[in-house]
Design a protein around this motif. Structure first.
Motif, mmCIF file in Angstrom:
data_model
loop_
_atom_site.group_PDB
_atom_site.id
_atom_site.type_symbol
_atom_site.label_atom_id
_atom_site.label_comp_id
_atom_site.label_asym_id
_atom_site.label_seq_id
_atom_site.Cartn_x
_atom_site.Cartn_y
_atom_site.Cartn_z
ATOM 1 N N UNK A 166 6.127 11.534 -5.784
ATOM 2 C CA UNK A 166 4.791 11.863 -5.256
ATOM 3 C C UNK A 166 4.408 10.998 -4.072
ATOM 4 N N UNK A 167 5.387 10.246 -3.519
ATOM 5 C CA UNK A 167 5.076 9.324 -2.436
ATOM 6 C C UNK A 167 5.800 9.703 -1.150
ATOM 7 N N UNK A 168 5.241 9.276 -0.039
ATOM 8 C CA UNK A 168 5.878 9.403 1.273
ATOM 9 C C UNK A 168 7.252 8.757 1.202
ATOM 10 N N UNK A 169 8.265 9.425 1.753
ATOM 11 C CA UNK A 169 9.607 8.902 1.586
ATOM 12 C C UNK A 169 10.507 9.088 2.781
ATOM 13 N N UNK A 170 11.715 8.540 2.675
ATOM 14 C CA UNK A 170 12.750 8.728 3.690
ATOM 15 C C UNK A 170 14.074 8.999 2.988
ATOM 16 N N UNK A 171 14.949 9.723 3.652
ATOM 17 C CA UNK A 171 16.275 10.034 3.134
ATOM 18 C C UNK A 171 17.279 9.828 4.251
ATOM 19 N N UNK A 172 18.394 9.217 3.941
ATOM 20 C CA UNK A 172 19.445 9.045 4.933
ATOM 21 C C UNK A 172 20.784 9.353 4.296
ATOM 22 N N UNK A 173 21.663 9.961 5.067
ATOM 23 C CA UNK A 173 23.018 10.221 4.598
ATOM 24 C C UNK A 173 23.968 9.966 5.746
ATOM 25 N N UNK A 201 4.729 9.285 7.961
ATOM 26 C CA UNK A 201 5.430 9.656 9.201
ATOM 27 C C UNK A 201 6.601 10.618 8.993
ATOM 28 N N UNK A 202 6.873 11.005 7.744
ATOM 29 C CA UNK A 202 7.947 11.960 7.478
ATOM 30 C C UNK A 202 7.361 13.208 6.816
ATOM 31 N N UNK A 203 8.177 14.237 6.691
ATOM 32 C CA UNK A 203 7.693 15.507 6.156
ATOM 33 C C UNK A 203 7.729 15.519 4.630
ATOM 34 N N UNK A 204 7.119 16.557 4.044
ATOM 35 C CA UNK A 204 7.069 16.672 2.589
ATOM 36 C C UNK A 204 8.460 16.746 1.966
ATOM 37 N N UNK A 205 9.409 17.354 2.664
ATOM 38 C CA UNK A 205 10.744 17.481 2.080
ATOM 39 C C UNK A 205 11.445 16.132 1.936
ATOM 40 N N UNK A 206 10.938 15.099 2.603
ATOM 41 C CA UNK A 206 11.500 13.757 2.472
ATOM 42 C C UNK A 206 10.776 12.911 1.437
ATOM 43 N N UNK A 258 0.853 -1.186 0.000
ATOM 44 C CA UNK A 258 0.000 0.000 0.000
ATOM 45 C C UNK A 258 0.889 1.235 0.000
ATOM 46 N N UNK A 259 0.966 1.946 -1.130
ATOM 47 C CA UNK A 259 1.760 3.180 -1.151
ATOM 48 C C UNK A 259 1.068 4.279 -0.356
ATOM 49 N N UNK A 260 1.846 5.244 0.093
ATOM 50 C CA UNK A 260 1.316 6.383 0.847
ATOM 51 C C UNK A 260 1.669 7.650 0.071
ATOM 52 N N UNK A 261 0.677 8.452 -0.317
ATOM 53 C CA UNK A 261 0.976 9.673 -1.071
ATOM 54 C C UNK A 261 1.786 10.663 -0.241
ATOM 55 N N UNK A 262 2.575 11.470 -0.929
ATOM 56 C CA UNK A 262 3.326 12.538 -0.270
ATOM 57 C C UNK A 262 2.347 13.490 0.415
ATOM 58 N N UNK A 263 2.635 13.830 1.656
ATOM 59 C CA UNK A 263 1.791 14.755 2.394
ATOM 60 C C UNK A 263 0.559 14.142 3.015
ATOM 61 N N UNK A 264 0.335 12.828 2.801
ATOM 62 C CA UNK A 264 -0.825 12.173 3.402
ATOM 63 C C UNK A 264 -0.675 12.131 4.919
ATOM 64 N N UNK A 265 -1.786 12.148 5.619
ATOM 65 C CA UNK A 265 -1.736 12.161 7.088
ATOM 66 C C UNK A 265 -1.090 10.913 7.670
ATOM 67 N N UNK A 266 -1.072 9.801 6.915
ATOM 68 C CA UNK A 266 -0.429 8.582 7.402
ATOM 69 C C UNK A 266 1.090 8.602 7.222
#
Length: 466
Positions: free
Chosen positions: A181-188, A172-177, A162-170
């Motif tokens: 167009x999907x909810x995402x994570x970034x690590x460095x 857990x990360x912010x729009x900048x991540x 189940x994908x989660x759209x960017x900015x959706x209330x579900x």
């Protein structure tokens, strides 16, 4: 140079001495159970090969611990967008590193697939880490990818994806991540641009745990927040790497919740061991509860890195003699299975080092210096010649608030035919109690007891036959 930069930038992990690979899960009183296998065992995906000497294996542990220190406590971190942020929260997910033989792996099932595609789930080894809290796996379509000896997770074929759209209330990360167009994570990792990094989407998926008990069963947890790794840069990994991602058992922080919170089992325990032929268990759930006359406890406290478990360390003793560290330990310490061995900040290490030198001086044993140190001695800072028949090695005790962890000599020193080294490393931002010093004890993290949780522990013969 590229290899060392990668190793020093990453670690996850679970760095340490075990492989987790069979699991049982159940809602209610029963527990998830994970089998632990020593990374230098022939049964381990991190098996470094039969031609590795003991000194080479020891140096792998040292390299991994140094990398872990860099990962957990960088002086600054650089976000993927190029802005600077001193918080460690964006740097809480560790990615895969060279097979150093120091990581814990968990074999879990991911996804739900039609019967004509074979098993209902796809099995992957994930690095298990008590210092990271986000669970992720490398997914198909990644570009660039980490090398992996099996196909990446085919999320498009999974019926429970189940994908989660960017900015959706579900999300857990912010729009900048967001990833597209999907909810995402970034690590460095590291403090320089161009260092290792990974990013991808956060999705809902099903995680399945396979029973290793006599009553065979499978338990699945739907709607699990799972990271789907889709872009990884600047990682120098071997082509036959077998670890596909990470299983997060840390306390929490920016991003998704740790696995124990998502499956609503706020207690887990593990028991590390010494032998390459041994195995043990890690439990999540009620079976992780510890009772008995030797069980002691100390409160968990919060620290600067929200993923880590911190303890109120008040002093250290060598052979029962306190060092009187007092204010030098005001920041407490962390306990981390992802660090291969224990490390100290420079001031604390200097006092601990002097304590060991003083102890051995009474037997007229002086440490090696740069001129007298043989080439075959491991890369630990403090090593001594080992006289024939000498066996009066000291214990090392960590004095926590309300409890003492007495580390026996076998988990303080690494020994060769003609040398003995103190298995400790200087240079950490804060004291990190690593896996080598945790061995032969069972630790239970009760995250409901007390304001921020309680750590229980007791000595135990952890290893069975692998």
């Amino acid at each position: 140079m590229a290899f060392m930069e990668t190793v020093l930038s990453l670690i996850f992990l679970l760095s340490s001495s075990l492989l987790l690979y069979s699991i049982v899960a159940h809602e209610g009183p029963e527990s998830i159970t994970l089998s632990l296998i020593h990374p230098f065992s022939v049964h381990s995906p991190f098996y470094p090969g039969k031609n590795r000497t003991d000194v080479e294996k020891t140096n792998l542990l040292i390299q991994a611990t140094e990398a872990r220190m860099q990962h957990l406590f960088p002086t600054t971190t650089m976000r993927q967008d190029g802005s600077w942020n001193g918080s460690s929260e964006v740097d809480d997910i560790a990615t895969l590193v060279k097979l150093t033989g120091v990581y814990y792996l968990a074999q879990v099932g991911i996804g739900s697939f039609p019967p004509n595609l074979g098993r209902k789930w796809k099995s992957y080894f994930l690095i298990m880490d008590t210092g990271s809290h986000i669970t992720w796996v490398q997914c198909e379509g990644c570009d660039p990818c980490l090398p992996l000896s099996q196909p990446n997770f085919p999320y498009r074929q999974s019926q429970s994806y189940r994908p989660i759209p960017c900015g959706h209330r579900d999300c857990p990360t912010t729009r900048e991540d967001c990833f597209g167009t999907f909810c995402g994570f970034k690590i460095s990792y590291g403090v320089r641009s161009g260092g290792p990094s990974t990013k991808g989407t956060i999705v809902r998926e099903t995680l399945t745990f396979l029973s290793d008990t006599t009553r065979v069963r499978v338990e699945s947890y739907p709607n699990f927040f799972l990271g789907c790794g889709l872009q990884s840069y600047n990682h120098m990994l071997p082509p036959q790497n077998q670890a596909a991602g990470l299983l997060g058992l840390g306390f929490g922080g920016y991003g998704t919740s740790p696995i124990w919170r998502q499956i609503n089992k706020k207690r887990f325990s593990y028991c590390l061991f010494n032998s390459e032929q041994a195995s043990s268990k890690l439990y999540i759930g009620e079976r992780a509860r510890m009772v008995g006359p030797q069980v002691v406890s100390t409160p968990l406290i919060r620290g600067s890195n929200p993923s880590l478990y911190y303890l109120d360390l008040q002093d250290i003793s060598i052979a029962g003699s306190p060092l009187g560290l007092g204010r030098s330990l005001s920041a407490g310490c962390t306990i981390d299975t992802g660090a291969a061995t224990t490390s100290f900040d420079s001031n604390v290490y200097a006092r601990v080092r002097a304590g060991f030198v003083q102890y051995f001086a009474q037997f007229h044993i002086q440490p090696y210096n740069s001129r007298t140190r043989p080439r075959y001695v491991p890369d630990y800072d403090l090593c001594f010649p080992s006289p024939s028949g000498f066996n009066r090695f000291p214990t090392m005790t960590f004095h926590f608030r309300g409890a003492n962890l007495v580390v026996q000599p076998i988990n303080v020193f690494t020994k060769g035919a003609h040398f003995v080294c103190v298995a400790l490393i200087p240079g950490a931002a804060t004291t990190i109690i690593g896996a080598f010093q945790q061995a032969q004890h069972r630790f239970s993290y009760d995250l409901e007891l007390g304001d921020t949780g309680t750590l229980f522990f007791a000595p135990e013969d952890c290893g069975g036959s692998a």
